[in-house]
Motif scaffolding. Structure first.
Motif, PDB file in Angstrom:
ATOM      1  N   LEU A 197       1.085  -1.148  -0.058  1.00 18.67           N
ATOM      2  CA  LEU A 197       0.286  -0.296  -0.079  1.00 18.67           C
ATOM      3  C   LEU A 197       0.989   1.720   0.030  1.00 18.67           C
ATOM      4  N   ARG A 198       2.016   1.513   0.694  1.00 22.31           N
ATOM      5  CA  ARG A 198       2.888   2.721   0.780  1.00 22.31           C
ATOM      6  C   ARG A 198       3.081   3.166  -0.829  1.00 22.31           C
ATOM      7  N   LEU A 199       3.512   1.309  -1.238  1.00 16.57           N
ATOM      8  CA  LEU A 199       3.966   1.712  -3.366  1.00 16.57           C
ATOM      9  C   LEU A 199       2.795   2.524  -4.083  1.00 16.57           C
ATOM     10  N   MET A 200       1.559   2.173  -4.040  1.00 16.01           N
ATOM     11  CA  MET A 200       0.436   3.229  -3.809  1.00 16.01           C
ATOM     12  C   MET A 200       0.144   4.657  -3.864  1.00 16.01           C
ATOM     13  N   ALA A 201       0.716   4.295  -2.404  1.00 16.66           N
ATOM     14  CA  ALA A 201       0.035   5.619  -1.817  1.00 16.66           C
ATOM     15  C   ALA A 201       1.178   6.545  -2.367  1.00 16.66           C
ATOM     16  N   ASP A 202       2.379   6.282  -2.311  1.00 20.89           N
ATOM     17  CA  ASP A 202       3.811   7.188  -2.576  1.00 20.89           C
ATOM     18  C   ASP A 202       3.017   7.150  -4.950  1.00 20.89           C
ATOM     19  N   ALA A 203       3.250   6.409  -4.661  1.00 19.22           N
ATOM     20  CA  ALA A 203       2.532   6.953  -6.788  1.00 19.22           C
ATOM     21  C   ALA A 203       1.632   7.502  -6.656  1.00 19.22           C
ATOM     22  N   ALA A 204       0.558   7.511  -5.427  1.00 19.11           N
ATOM     23  CA  ALA A 204      -0.725   8.726  -6.537  1.00 19.11           C
ATOM     24  C   ALA A 204      -0.061   9.704  -5.671  1.00 19.11           C
ATOM     25  N   SER A 205       0.756   9.826  -4.699  1.00 15.64           N
ATOM     26  CA  SER A 205       1.122  11.393  -4.414  1.00 15.64           C
ATOM     27  C   SER A 205       2.364  11.804  -4.432  1.00 15.64           C
ATOM     28  N   ASP A 206       2.571  11.272  -5.565  1.00 18.63           N
ATOM     29  CA  ASP A 206       4.860  11.793  -5.816  1.00 18.63           C
ATOM     30  C   ASP A 206       5.410  11.510  -4.807  1.00 18.63           C
ATOM     31  N   GLY A 207       5.260  10.757  -4.161  1.00 14.51           N
ATOM     32  CA  GLY A 207       6.321  10.265  -2.765  1.00 14.51           C
ATOM     33  C   GLY A 207       5.800  11.735  -2.020  1.00 14.51           C
ATOM     34  N   GLN A 208       4.398  12.008  -1.703  1.00 17.76           N
ATOM     35  CA  GLN A 208       4.431  12.214  -0.203  1.00 17.76           C
ATOM     36  C   GLN A 208       3.880  12.355   0.922  1.00 17.76           C
ATOM     37  N   SER A 209       3.744  10.574   1.051  1.00 21.17           N
ATOM     38  CA  SER A 209       3.647   9.642   1.621  1.00 21.17           C
ATOM     39  C   SER A 209       3.951  10.392   3.301  1.00 21.17           C
ATOM     40  N   ILE A 210       3.506  10.114   4.474  1.00 25.01           N
ATOM     41  CA  ILE A 210       4.240  10.450   5.729  1.00 25.01           C
ATOM     42  C   ILE A 210       3.994   9.143   6.501  1.00 25.01           C
ATOM     43  N   ASP A 211       5.472   8.939   7.274  1.00 28.16           N
ATOM     44  CA  ASP A 211       5.209   7.450   7.629  1.00 28.16           C
ATOM     45  C   ASP A 211       5.173   8.060   9.075  1.00 28.16           C
ATOM     46  N   GLN A 212       4.476   7.024   9.454  1.00 26.80           N
ATOM     47  CA  GLN A 212       3.496   7.274  11.492  1.00 26.80           C
ATOM     48  C   GLN A 212       4.422   6.599  11.467  1.00 26.80           C
ATOM     49  N   ALA A 213       5.749   5.413  11.704  1.00 29.29           N
ATOM     50  CA  ALA A 213       6.385   4.223  11.993  1.00 29.29           C
ATOM     51  C   ALA A 213       5.668   4.369  14.198  1.00 29.29           C
ATOM     52  N   ASN A 214       5.711   2.836  14.580  1.00 31.95           N
ATOM     53  CA  ASN A 214       5.076   2.590  16.044  1.00 31.95           C
ATOM     54  C   ASN A 214       4.081   3.352  16.935  1.00 31.95           C
ATOM     55  N   ALA A 215       3.436   4.210  15.630  1.00 29.99           N
ATOM     56  CA  ALA A 215       2.324   4.637  16.716  1.00 29.99           C
ATOM     57  C   ALA A 215       0.897   3.999  16.798  1.00 29.99           C
ATOM     58  N   THR A 216       0.978   5.570  18.108  1.00 30.70           N
ATOM     59  CA  THR A 216      -0.187   4.944  19.077  1.00 30.70           C
ATOM     60  C   THR A 216      -1.402   6.138  18.284  1.00 30.70           C
ATOM     61  N   CYS A 217      -2.888   5.058  18.071  1.00 30.09           N
ATOM     62  CA  CYS A 217      -3.409   5.492  17.845  1.00 30.09           C
ATOM     63  C   CYS A 217      -4.528   5.561  18.252  1.00 30.09           C
ATOM     64  N   CYS A 218      -5.870   5.643  18.046  1.00 32.04           N
ATOM     65  CA  CYS A 218      -6.984   5.094  17.957  1.00 32.04           C
ATOM     66  C   CYS A 218      -7.156   3.949  19.348  1.00 32.04           C
ATOM     67  N   TYR A 219      -6.832   4.300  20.371  1.00 32.48           N
ATOM     68  CA  TYR A 219      -6.155   3.083  20.970  1.00 32.48           C
ATOM     69  C   TYR A 219      -5.514   1.713  20.614  1.00 32.48           C
ATOM     70  N   ALA A 220      -4.850   1.897  19.838  1.00 33.19           N
ATOM     71  CA  ALA A 220      -3.814   1.047  19.035  1.00 33.19           C
ATOM     72  C   ALA A 220      -3.035   1.284  18.886  1.00 33.19           C
ATOM     73  N   LYS A 221      -1.444   0.328  18.352  1.00 31.23           N
ATOM     74  CA  LYS A 221      -0.525   0.752  17.731  1.00 31.23           C
ATOM     75  C   LYS A 221      -0.216  -0.049  16.937  1.00 31.23           C
ATOM     76  N   SER A 222       0.273   0.603  15.616  1.00 29.12           N
ATOM     77  CA  SER A 222       0.248   0.428  14.208  1.00 29.12           C
ATOM     78  C   SER A 222       1.737   0.982  13.357  1.00 29.12           C
ATOM     79  N   GLU A 223       1.835   0.126  13.007  1.00 27.38           N
ATOM     80  CA  GLU A 223       2.708   1.127  11.735  1.00 27.38           C
ATOM     81  C   GLU A 223       2.061   1.423  10.804  1.00 27.38           C
ATOM     82  N   LYS A 224       2.043   3.018  10.096  1.00 30.69           N
ATOM     83  CA  LYS A 224       1.287   2.839   9.852  1.00 30.69           C
ATOM     84  C   LYS A 224       1.862   4.601   8.113  1.00 30.69           C
TER      85      LYS A 224
END
Length: 174
Positions: free
Chosen positions: A74-101
């Motif tokens: 999905l990261r490859l597709m997001a980068d393709a869609a946004s000209d590489g402007q995706s923003i990493d959020q590694a080891n995120a705590t969000c919405c009462y969950a731990k996620s890579e995003k």
């Protein structure tokens, strides 16, 4: 397997929990004082609502995946869609969950997140809207910021670095 994700900011959590519980025919799978989530199987949707100070209405869309491999695809597709402007959020705590995003924006500035949830968290996370600021998800606040390529990202606070970086270093809310 992917699950479509919708997050709606609400002004009355209890009223909305009652509404969506009746609309979906099931109680939330996760509920906190400021958050509720339904994991629907037909259709396969992760539908979340929160009362965290954001503008009422659609907060963001997303795709939840079951593995890091799916997230990388999905990261490859997001980068393709946004000209590489995706923003990493590694080891995120969000919405009462731990996620890579990672996050990206569609041409209208609507935020999309792709994430792999690794487990539950006791706290919502750093995603809140300060009264004097705009947002904590990658949302462009106005046309000038959009034209400049600026976006909002989760803030780094004095107690924890949330690990968010923009590839071009542009950001607001920080």
């Amino acid at each position: 397997m992917k699950r479509f994700h919708v997050h709606v900011s609400v002004d009355d959590l209890a009223k909305n929990i009652d509404f969506y519980t009746k609309l979906f025919g099931q109680a939330p799978s996760k509920q906190q004082a400021d958050y509720a989530k339904w994991m629907l199987e037909d259709p396969r949707i992760n539908f979340a609502i929160s009362q965290r100070g954001h503008a009422v209405g659609l907060n963001h869309f997303g795709m939840q995946v079951d593995s890091n491999e799916e997230l990388a695809a999905l990261r490859l597709m997001a980068d393709a869609a946004s000209d590489g402007q995706s923003i990493d959020q590694a080891n995120a705590t969000c919405c009462y969950a731990k996620s890579e995003k990672h996050w990206t924006l569609d041409p209208q500035g609507l935020a999309w997140e792709h994430y792999y949830t690794m487990g539950d968290a006791k706290e919502f996370g750093d995603d809140h809207a300060p009264a004097d600021s705009a947002c904590c998800i990658p949302v462009q606040v106005n046309a000038e910021q959009k034209a400049a390529g600026n976006c909002c990202v989760p803030q780094t606070n004095s107690t924890a670095n949330v690990g968010v970086t923009s590839k071009d270093g542009k950001a607001c809310c920080a």
